[in-house]
Design a protein around this motif. Sequence first.
Motif, PDB file in Angstrom:
ATOM      1  N   LEU A  92      27.614  28.033  39.138  1.00 49.00           N
ATOM      2  CA  LEU A  92      26.549  27.045  39.320  1.00 49.00           C
ATOM      3  C   LEU A  92      25.168  27.676  39.420  1.00 49.00           C
ATOM      4  CD1 LEU A  92      28.352  24.766  41.938  1.00 49.00           C
ATOM      5  CD2 LEU A  92      28.476  24.674  39.436  1.00 49.00           C
ATOM      6  N   THR A  93      25.058  28.985  39.266  1.00 46.62           N
ATOM      7  CA  THR A  93      23.756  29.644  39.350  1.00 46.62           C
ATOM      8  C   THR A  93      22.924  29.309  38.115  1.00 46.62           C
ATOM      9  OG1 THR A  93      24.584  31.651  38.285  1.00 46.62           O
ATOM     10  CG2 THR A  93      24.724  31.526  40.702  1.00 46.62           C
ATOM     11  N   PRO A  94      21.597  29.426  38.202  1.00 42.47           N
ATOM     12  CA  PRO A  94      20.737  29.073  37.056  1.00 42.47           C
ATOM     13  C   PRO A  94      21.073  29.830  35.773  1.00 42.47           C
ATOM     14  CG  PRO A  94      19.418  29.272  39.039  1.00 42.47           C
ATOM     15  CD  PRO A  94      20.792  29.748  39.410  1.00 42.47           C
ATOM     16  N   ASP A  95      21.505  31.080  35.892  1.00 42.87           N
ATOM     17  CA  ASP A  95      21.784  31.876  34.701  1.00 42.87           C
ATOM     18  C   ASP A  95      23.279  31.948  34.379  1.00 42.87           C
ATOM     19  OD1 ASP A  95      22.462  33.367  36.889  1.00 42.87           O
ATOM     20  OD2 ASP A  95      21.618  35.252  36.135  1.00 42.87           O
ATOM     21  N   ALA A  96      24.079  31.055  34.963  1.00 40.19           N
ATOM     22  CA  ALA A  96      25.523  31.067  34.716  1.00 40.19           C
ATOM     23  C   ALA A  96      25.831  30.773  33.257  1.00 40.19           C
ATOM     24  CB  ALA A  96      26.217  30.044  35.612  1.00 40.19           C
ATOM     25  N   ALA A  97      26.788  31.488  32.716  1.00 38.26           N
ATOM     26  CA  ALA A  97      27.199  31.264  31.328  1.00 38.26           C
ATOM     27  C   ALA A  97      27.939  29.936  31.200  1.00 38.26           C
ATOM     28  CB  ALA A  97      28.112  32.393  30.868  1.00 38.26           C
ATOM     29  N   ASN A  98      27.840  29.346  30.033  1.00 40.77           N
ATOM     30  CA  ASN A  98      28.587  28.126  29.742  1.00 40.77           C
ATOM     31  C   ASN A  98      29.930  28.534  29.137  1.00 40.77           C
ATOM     32  OD1 ASN A  98      29.553  25.610  29.055  1.00 40.77           O
ATOM     33  ND2 ASN A  98      27.644  24.907  28.124  1.00 40.77           N
ATOM     34  N   TYR A  99      30.854  28.934  30.008  1.00 43.23           N
ATOM     35  CA  TYR A  99      32.127  29.450  29.524  1.00 43.23           C
ATOM     36  C   TYR A  99      32.951  28.398  28.784  1.00 43.23           C
ATOM     37  CZ  TYR A  99      31.268  33.618  32.344  1.00 43.23           C
ATOM     38  OH  TYR A  99      30.736  34.774  32.862  1.00 43.23           O
ATOM     39  N   LEU A 100      32.782  27.142  29.143  1.00 40.16           N
ATOM     40  CA  LEU A 100      33.532  26.101  28.434  1.00 40.16           C
ATOM     41  C   LEU A 100      33.027  25.924  27.006  1.00 40.16           C
ATOM     42  CD1 LEU A 100      34.006  23.724  31.445  1.00 40.16           C
ATOM     43  CD2 LEU A 100      35.869  24.546  29.998  1.00 40.16           C
ATOM     44  N   ALA A 101      31.732  26.107  26.791  1.00 40.76           N
ATOM     45  CA  ALA A 101      31.203  26.063  25.425  1.00 40.76           C
ATOM     46  C   ALA A 101      31.764  27.224  24.612  1.00 40.76           C
ATOM     47  CB  ALA A 101      29.676  26.109  25.439  1.00 40.76           C
ATOM     48  N   ARG A 102      31.879  28.386  25.237  1.00 42.68           N
ATOM     49  CA  ARG A 102      32.455  29.542  24.548  1.00 42.68           C
ATOM     50  C   ARG A 102      33.936  29.313  24.259  1.00 42.68           C
ATOM     51  NH1 ARG A 102      28.022  30.922  27.051  1.00 42.68           N
ATOM     52  NH2 ARG A 102      26.891  32.876  26.698  1.00 42.68           N
ATOM     53  N   ALA A 103      34.627  28.667  25.179  1.00 38.51           N
ATOM     54  CA  ALA A 103      36.040  28.368  24.957  1.00 38.51           C
ATOM     55  C   ALA A 103      36.223  27.361  23.829  1.00 38.51           C
ATOM     56  CB  ALA A 103      36.672  27.835  26.243  1.00 38.51           C
ATOM     57  N   TRP A 104      35.284  26.420  23.719  1.00 47.47           N
ATOM     58  CA  TRP A 104      35.375  25.458  22.615  1.00 47.47           C
ATOM     59  C   TRP A 104      35.243  26.185  21.275  1.00 47.47           C
ATOM     60  CZ3 TRP A 104      37.320  21.048  21.457  1.00 47.47           C
ATOM     61  CH2 TRP A 104      36.891  20.369  20.300  1.00 47.47           C
ATOM     62  N   SER A 105      34.357  27.151  21.187  1.00 47.49           N
ATOM     63  CA  SER A 105      34.223  27.935  19.953  1.00 47.49           C
ATOM     64  C   SER A 105      35.492  28.747  19.690  1.00 47.49           C
ATOM     65  CB  SER A 105      33.014  28.873  20.045  1.00 47.49           C
ATOM     66  OG  SER A 105      31.811  28.144  20.151  1.00 47.49           O
ATOM     67  N   ALA A 164      45.856  26.064  10.163  1.00 46.91           N
ATOM     68  CA  ALA A 164      45.132  24.915   9.607  1.00 46.91           C
ATOM     69  C   ALA A 164      44.005  24.508  10.548  1.00 46.91           C
ATOM     70  CB  ALA A 164      46.068  23.723   9.386  1.00 46.91           C
ATOM     71  N   GLU A 165      42.864  24.138   9.965  1.00 48.91           N
ATOM     72  CA  GLU A 165      41.789  23.576  10.776  1.00 48.91           C
ATOM     73  C   GLU A 165      42.240  22.227  11.333  1.00 48.91           C
ATOM     74  OE1 GLU A 165      37.690  23.941   9.193  1.00 48.91           O
ATOM     75  OE2 GLU A 165      38.668  24.841   7.436  1.00 48.91           O
ATOM     76  N   GLN A 166      41.717  21.892  12.500  1.00 51.22           N
ATOM     77  CA  GLN A 166      42.150  20.688  13.188  1.00 51.22           C
ATOM     78  C   GLN A 166      40.983  19.739  13.442  1.00 51.22           C
ATOM     79  OE1 GLN A 166      45.451  20.253  13.785  1.00 51.22           O
ATOM     80  NE2 GLN A 166      45.774  22.267  12.836  1.00 51.22           N
ATOM     81  N   SER A 167      41.296  18.462  13.499  1.00 50.24           N
ATOM     82  CA  SER A 167      40.330  17.471  13.944  1.00 50.24           C
ATOM     83  C   SER A 167      39.941  17.804  15.381  1.00 50.24           C
ATOM     84  CB  SER A 167      40.955  16.075  13.862  1.00 50.24           C
ATOM     85  OG  SER A 167      40.139  15.106  14.476  1.00 50.24           O
ATOM     86  N   ARG A 168      38.679  17.558  15.747  1.00 51.24           N
ATOM     87  CA  ARG A 168      38.213  17.955  17.074  1.00 51.24           C
ATOM     88  C   ARG A 168      38.984  17.288  18.206  1.00 51.24           C
ATOM     89  NH1 ARG A 168      33.082  18.304  17.423  1.00 51.24           N
ATOM     90  NH2 ARG A 168      32.800  17.921  19.643  1.00 51.24           N
ATOM     91  N   ASP A 169      39.610  16.145  17.946  1.00 51.00           N
ATOM     92  CA  ASP A 169      40.324  15.455  19.013  1.00 51.00           C
ATOM     93  C   ASP A 169      41.762  15.947  19.190  1.00 51.00           C
ATOM     94  OD1 ASP A 169      41.246  14.367  16.654  1.00 51.00           O
ATOM     95  OD2 ASP A 169      41.008  12.273  17.264  1.00 51.00           O
ATOM     96  N   VAL A 170      42.091  17.050  18.532  1.00 52.03           N
ATOM     97  CA  VAL A 170      43.403  17.676  18.719  1.00 52.03           C
ATOM     98  C   VAL A 170      43.383  18.670  19.877  1.00 52.03           C
ATOM     99  CG1 VAL A 170      45.031  19.313  17.657  1.00 52.03           C
ATOM    100  CG2 VAL A 170      44.210  17.347  16.352  1.00 52.03           C
ATOM    101  N   ILE A 171      42.222  19.296  20.106  1.00 56.45           N
ATOM    102  CA  ILE A 171      42.124  20.420  21.033  1.00 56.45           C
ATOM    103  C   ILE A 171      41.513  20.000  22.370  1.00 56.45           C
ATOM    104  CG2 ILE A 171      41.224  22.747  21.383  1.00 56.45           C
ATOM    105  CD1 ILE A 171      43.193  22.595  19.102  1.00 56.45           C
ATOM    106  N   GLY A 172      42.039  20.573  23.449  1.00 57.45           N
ATOM    107  CA  GLY A 172      41.487  20.340  24.774  1.00 57.45           C
ATOM    108  C   GLY A 172      41.387  21.646  25.552  1.00 57.45           C
ATOM    109  N   LEU A 173      40.435  21.714  26.454  1.00 60.16           N
ATOM    110  CA  LEU A 173      40.228  22.866  27.336  1.00 60.16           C
ATOM    111  C   LEU A 173      40.535  22.419  28.762  1.00 60.16           C
ATOM    112  CD1 LEU A 173      36.683  23.872  26.018  1.00 60.16           C
ATOM    113  CD2 LEU A 173      38.907  24.542  25.058  1.00 60.16           C
ATOM    114  N   VAL A 174      41.209  23.261  29.526  1.00 59.52           N
ATOM    115  CA  VAL A 174      41.621  22.890  30.882  1.00 59.52           C
ATOM    116  C   VAL A 174      41.318  24.014  31.861  1.00 59.52           C
ATOM    117  CG1 VAL A 174      43.612  22.452  32.374  1.00 59.52           C
ATOM    118  CG2 VAL A 174      43.421  21.254  30.199  1.00 59.52           C
TER     119      VAL A 174
END
Length: 268
Positions: free
Chosen positions: A101-114, A125-135
Motif C-alpha cells: 500500500l506504499t506510494p511506490d508499491a508495484a502493481n503486482y497484479l498488473a504484472r501477473a495479468w501480463s 492457444a491464446e485465450q479470451s480474457r474471460d478465461v483467466i483469473g488471478l487469485v
Amino acid sequence: MNNRMHAARAWLSLCACAVLGWTASGAHAADAHAKDRDALWKQVHDMCAVKAGQGVYPPAPCIDVQPGQNGYAIFKDRDGRYQYLLLPLARITGIESPLLLTPDAANYLARAWSARLYVEAALDAEQSRDVIGLVVNSPMGRSQDQLHIHIDCLRADVRDTIKRLLPAITEHWNWLPEALPPNQHRYLARWVSGADLKINPFKDLAHALPPGDSMAMHSLVVIGAYSPSGKPGFVLLSGRVDVANLDRGNADDLQDMGCAIARRVTSL
C-alpha cells in the motif's frame, strides 16, 4: 500465434527439464502448520534470484526472474498443469502486508495479468480474457507466507455466473447479489474498465474497506471480462473470511486447474 506466445512456448520448453515447481494452493492451507510456510520464499530468494543474478537461465526452480526494486519471479506451480505463480522478489508476506500500500508499491497484479501468456503457452492457444483469473488468498486460506498470485483458468460456472451478474457490478465495491460456485461463498465485486489493469487492486480494496475491517481478512481476485457492450475490462472480487460458513478466504476454488473452458488447438 503472436510473438509473445511463441516466445513463451519456447521458454517453457527450455525450462521444462529444469523447473521443479511447488504447490502453493489454498486447498492445502489446512496443512499449513505442518509445512514450512517460508519454503516458497526460500526457493525464490535463495535460488531463483541468485541464479538470475549469476546470469543462469532458466533460474530454476523459477521460469523467469525480472530483477529490480519491484522485481518478481514466475514460478510453475506443481498443483495444476497450467497454473503459474507470480511472486515479488522483495519479502512481502501476503495481502495483509502494508508494503503493498506504499506510494511506490508495484502493481503486482498488473504484472501477473501480463504473465497469463505462460498459461496460454501451456494451453498452446491464446485465450479470451474471460478465461483467466488471478487469485491472492487470505492469510488463513494460504499455505505460504510469501505473496504469491495464482494465475490460472476460471471455473466455467464461475465465469457464467459473473457474466450473468455483470449488470449489477459497478465501479464501486458492493456485495454480489448471490454467492459464487463451487462453495457458495460471498464476494464483494467491482468493475474496472480497460484492456490493461491501470489501477492497483490492493490499494483500491484497502481504500474501500470500512473502519474495523482489514486486508488480513480478505482474498482478492482479478478476472478478465467484457462489459455488456463488449468492451474489455476486469471484475475484481474480494471474499471475506467467515469461519462460521467455512470460508477461509482461499479464493482459488474459483479456478479450474484442468482449464476446461480454455480454447485448445487440435492437431489434425
